[in-house]
Structure formats: structure tokens, C-alpha cells
Design a protein around this motif. Sequence first.
Motif, PDB file in Angstrom:
ATOM      1  N   CYS A 131      57.527  35.844  31.310  1.00 44.26           N
ATOM      2  CA  CYS A 131      56.869  35.621  32.291  1.00 44.26           C
ATOM      3  C   CYS A 131      56.004  35.691  31.603  1.00 44.26           C
ATOM      4  N   TYR A 132      56.204  33.715  32.116  1.00 43.25           N
ATOM      5  CA  TYR A 132      54.733  33.001  31.317  1.00 43.25           C
ATOM      6  C   TYR A 132      54.387  33.924  29.966  1.00 43.25           C
ATOM      7  N   PRO A 133      54.576  33.858  28.641  1.00 38.14           N
ATOM      8  CA  PRO A 133      54.295  34.574  27.363  1.00 38.14           C
ATOM      9  C   PRO A 133      53.303  33.722  26.953  1.00 38.14           C
ATOM     10  N   ASN A 134      53.076  32.449  27.131  1.00 43.78           N
ATOM     11  CA  ASN A 134      51.795  31.715  26.536  1.00 43.78           C
ATOM     12  C   ASN A 134      50.390  31.278  27.757  1.00 43.78           C
ATOM     13  N   ASN A 135      50.305  31.665  29.220  1.00 40.45           N
ATOM     14  CA  ASN A 135      49.726  31.566  30.278  1.00 40.45           C
ATOM     15  C   ASN A 135      48.699  32.631  29.777  1.00 40.45           C
ATOM     16  N   LYS A 136      47.489  31.474  29.915  1.00 41.64           N
ATOM     17  CA  LYS A 136      46.217  32.322  29.501  1.00 41.64           C
ATOM     18  C   LYS A 136      45.313  32.850  31.313  1.00 41.64           C
ATOM     19  N   LYS A 137      45.178  34.394  30.157  1.00 42.84           N
ATOM     20  CA  LYS A 137      44.190  35.394  31.522  1.00 42.84           C
ATOM     21  C   LYS A 137      43.181  34.329  32.179  1.00 42.84           C
ATOM     22  N   SER A 138      43.464  34.162  33.263  1.00 43.53           N
ATOM     23  CA  SER A 138      42.047  33.469  33.910  1.00 43.53           C
ATOM     24  C   SER A 138      41.089  34.027  33.957  1.00 43.53           C
ATOM     25  N   ARG A 139      39.759  34.030  33.984  1.00 40.76           N
ATOM     26  CA  ARG A 139      38.059  34.312  33.720  1.00 40.76           C
ATOM     27  C   ARG A 139      38.042  34.009  34.953  1.00 40.76           C
ATOM     28  N   GLN A 140      38.340  33.508  36.150  1.00 41.60           N
ATOM     29  CA  GLN A 140      37.968  33.894  37.246  1.00 41.60           C
ATOM     30  C   GLN A 140      37.867  35.722  38.004  1.00 41.60           C
ATOM     31  N   PRO A 141      36.667  35.869  38.808  1.00 40.91           N
ATOM     32  CA  PRO A 141      37.205  36.867  39.471  1.00 40.91           C
ATOM     33  C   PRO A 141      38.359  36.780  40.384  1.00 40.91           C
ATOM     34  N   ASN A 142      39.362  38.026  39.991  1.00 37.96           N
ATOM     35  CA  ASN A 142      40.810  38.355  40.672  1.00 37.96           C
ATOM     36  C   ASN A 142      40.341  38.795  42.232  1.00 37.96           C
ATOM     37  N   GLU A 143      40.891  37.716  43.097  1.00 37.98           N
ATOM     38  CA  GLU A 143      40.238  37.751  44.744  1.00 37.98           C
ATOM     39  C   GLU A 143      41.525  38.035  45.548  1.00 37.98           C
ATOM     40  N   PHE A 144      42.183  38.405  44.376  1.00 39.49           N
ATOM     41  CA  PHE A 144      44.049  39.009  45.817  1.00 39.49           C
ATOM     42  C   PHE A 144      44.032  37.800  46.599  1.00 39.49           C
ATOM     43  N   LEU A 145      44.057  36.889  47.058  1.00 39.39           N
ATOM     44  CA  LEU A 145      43.973  36.317  47.696  1.00 39.39           C
ATOM     45  C   LEU A 145      45.297  35.643  48.323  1.00 39.39           C
ATOM     46  N   ASN A 146      46.679  35.890  47.506  1.00 36.89           N
ATOM     47  CA  ASN A 146      47.865  36.142  48.380  1.00 36.89           C
ATOM     48  C   ASN A 146      48.396  37.649  48.491  1.00 36.89           C
ATOM     49  N   LEU A 147      47.371  38.575  48.097  1.00 37.10           N
ATOM     50  CA  LEU A 147      47.672  39.671  49.148  1.00 37.10           C
ATOM     51  C   LEU A 147      46.761  39.943  50.277  1.00 37.10           C
ATOM     52  N   ARG A 148      45.335  39.402  50.104  1.00 37.23           N
ATOM     53  CA  ARG A 148      44.427  39.155  51.139  1.00 37.23           C
ATOM     54  C   ARG A 148      45.467  38.511  52.434  1.00 37.23           C
ATOM     55  N   PHE A 149      46.414  37.044  52.278  1.00 38.81           N
ATOM     56  CA  PHE A 149      47.144  36.735  53.198  1.00 38.81           C
ATOM     57  C   PHE A 149      47.991  37.718  53.776  1.00 38.81           C
ATOM     58  N   TYR A 150      48.995  38.036  53.029  1.00 40.60           N
ATOM     59  CA  TYR A 150      49.952  39.173  53.236  1.00 40.60           C
ATOM     60  C   TYR A 150      49.139  40.374  54.381  1.00 40.60           C
ATOM     61  N   LEU A 151      48.221  40.572  54.272  1.00 37.02           N
ATOM     62  CA  LEU A 151      47.302  41.530  54.755  1.00 37.02           C
ATOM     63  C   LEU A 151      46.839  40.840  56.491  1.00 37.02           C
ATOM     64  N   ASN A 152      47.138  39.417  56.402  1.00 38.85           N
ATOM     65  CA  ASN A 152      45.887  39.101  57.694  1.00 38.85           C
ATOM     66  C   ASN A 152      45.390  39.042  57.921  1.00 38.85           C
ATOM     67  N   LYS A 153      44.466  39.112  56.790  1.00 37.07           N
ATOM     68  CA  LYS A 153      43.460  38.734  56.479  1.00 37.07           C
ATOM     69  C   LYS A 153      42.850  37.241  56.587  1.00 37.07           C
ATOM     70  N   ILE A 154      43.632  36.533  55.666  1.00 38.27           N
ATOM     71  CA  ILE A 154      43.160  35.539  55.306  1.00 38.27           C
ATOM     72  C   ILE A 154      44.159  34.393  56.057  1.00 38.27           C
ATOM     73  N   PRO A 155      43.093  32.649  56.940  1.00 36.30           N
ATOM     74  CA  PRO A 155      44.915  32.471  56.365  1.00 36.30           C
ATOM     75  C   PRO A 155      45.225  31.025  55.071  1.00 36.30           C
ATOM     76  N   LEU A 156      46.580  30.663  55.617  1.00 34.60           N
ATOM     77  CA  LEU A 156      46.615  30.187  54.295  1.00 34.60           C
ATOM     78  C   LEU A 156      45.607  28.888  55.070  1.00 34.60           C
TER      79      LEU A 156
END
Length: 390
Positions: free
Chosen positions: A89-114
Amino acid sequence: MGNLLGHWRVKEPSTVEECDSTWGSDSESDEPAAEDDSGISESVSPAESERAAEDNGDSTNQLTDSPESPPKMKRSFYAARDLYKYRHCYPNNKKSRQPNEFLNLRFYLNKIPLVPDGIYIEEILTRWRGDYDKLEHNHTYIQWLFPLREQGLNFYAHELTQEEIKEFQSTREAKRRFLAAYSLMLDFYGIKLLDKSGNVSRSSNWQERFHHLNESQHNYLRITRILKSLGELGYEAFKAPLVGFFLEESLHHNTLPNMQHSILEYFVYTIRLPATRRRLLRYARRHYRPAHAFLWGPPPKRSRFKGGDDGASVGAGSSGIRAPAPTPEPQRRVENSFMSSSVCSGMLVSSHDSVSAEGMNTYAGIGSSMDRLEGVLMMKGDEYAEAVPL
């Protein structure tokens, strides 16, 4: 204290054996080799060594003892480390400081295009199926269809986060489209998805598609991504049937000979459960030719008596690496308790409903004899990594 812990990093492995505990976490690695596995060593023919080195993109994989001796191969440390990070699970990945916009989920909900193509998921699922030229030559969609917590070649695509994974797995519409996307890619490769347990078989046009897949090796990178994404989004149990299918086609039927190295070096090691990896590798070892070139078997055993320079005894099935230290008994018990677990998402997910495959033209190979991965228990990556060596 919080700041100190925030900057704490897990020491990354520096050798192949530190990355791979497939055989070191279970006493089954002490089992005798099968008859056709006797005499396994590292050496391979020059042609096979050259081809595998090209696949790895690493010329250091070829070692020559003398002008008369054949080149030897080693497992790719790059591949082993990459998949170690994924399984942990990528033990050394830093947590992003950017707001989580859930872009992958929104793409799969057909709300945004790739991005950058401006195509919506529904268009891909309804219009691209069977358009094999488009699926082959477009290189931007795969990162959106199968997101990971790592950056791909499409820098417009967004990495998954723990929070987005949890939300994705609890969204029925997103999961439905994700399975449709998986089926779309399987069809591209000449495979059909049979049921909700992930069993697969050849499609009606498999010969044409296998011929293409055997020659179009950049698709092996795509398949590695697909397997990783299955595990991230709650479908860890789908990996073994697909990897087992590829092993049977490649090693037993010889329909995908060029895929052999990628299956053994990459596909198998996307699977998080050591016991499942062992089953697949035992099957591969029985069918791999030449047998002496198989690199993915149990490490050589160390003799209890001094012999040679270091007292090591190399036996059949040697991968050319030293055996890791035995897993402590309490840790083994923890591993066994999680044999049906998938990790990294921080939530509990129910198992997929099984659908009978009786009467279906499913393959009768390694997948048919493999235990079902029933419950899917999701834990935080750092907690699981401390408890179970993957």
C-alpha cells in the motif's frame, strides 16, 4: 511527536529477496520438488536471456561467467520493488495536501470526461467495445479506466487516495461501470468474463486477439495496471482467475508464449496473498520449459552443516536468491487469519456473490482448482504491513 511521526519513513527493501516473501512465509517452501523440476538452476539459453532482458529494459540482467558459459538471468529488482510497494500500500507515499476532489469517482459517475480527450465513461463503454484499433492506439484512457495510487503516463489522470477508494467501493454505479470496463478490456484481449467470481475463458475470436496480444507487448503493462486496480477497488479475488488463465495459455497451450516473463515477473506478484502466489507459481514450475531456467521457485535451502564458502545448499526450484529469515510463529498465525483478505482500503467489504459456471466453456486449469477468496477484509496499509509480510 506528531511532526516526527509525520516525517517517519519505512525503510525500503534493497534486494529481490527482501521484496518477496512468497516462499519465506510458509513451511510449504520445504516441500520436495516435482520430478520435472529437478536440477533447476539460474542458467538459460542465450536467446531466452536476451529476450527477457529486453522485456525488463535492463541489460544488467545478463551475466556471463566465461565466453563458453551461457548467459544467466536474474529477477528484476525494479519489478520486485514496484510490486512490493503496491502490495504494502505504498508505505512511503505522502498524503496529498490538495483537496480531495474524487476525480476518478466523478469520472466513473459520468460527471466529468477523461482528460485530455474529453470522453465520458459511458461513451467508452457503449461505443468502444469491439473497436480494437481505438483501444490499441489510444494511450490516455487506460489510466482513467483503471486508476492507481501511483502516477501513470497520462499526467492528466489523477492518483487514487484512501478516501476515494472507500467512497468508490460504496458506490454501486461506479462499481457497475468498473466491471463493465474490465469486461471491455478482456474482450479486447480475446477473453470473456463469466461470472461475479471473476472466472474467465476464451472468447469466440480468441485466436485473432491472442495473436495480436502476443505481438503487442505494451499491453502487458496495461494488464499489470488492470490487475493492480482490481485490488485497489475491491476485486482482489478477480486476479487469480485471470493470472491462472494467462499461465495456462502461455505455458500449457503455448498460445501466448511471449507473455511468459511478464506473467511470472509482474502479474503473479500483484496478488497480495502469499498462498495464492505459491499455488500459481507451483503450476508454472510444472509447465515451464526449459525447467532449469525457472527463477521464481523457492529460494535455495541453507544446509545445517558447513559446506562450500557459506554452507548454502542450492536445490531444485532455486530462484537464485537467499532464503529470507523464517517468519515467527505468531506472525504466521496472523497471516493465516487473513488468507481471504485484501488490504489497503480501510473498510470491510462483503464477498462477491458466486455464480455457477456449470455448462460454461471455462478453462480447466489452475483457476478451477484454486480456493475461492471469500471474505474481503480491508485494513489500513501500515497496520497490515506490520502484521503480515507480503
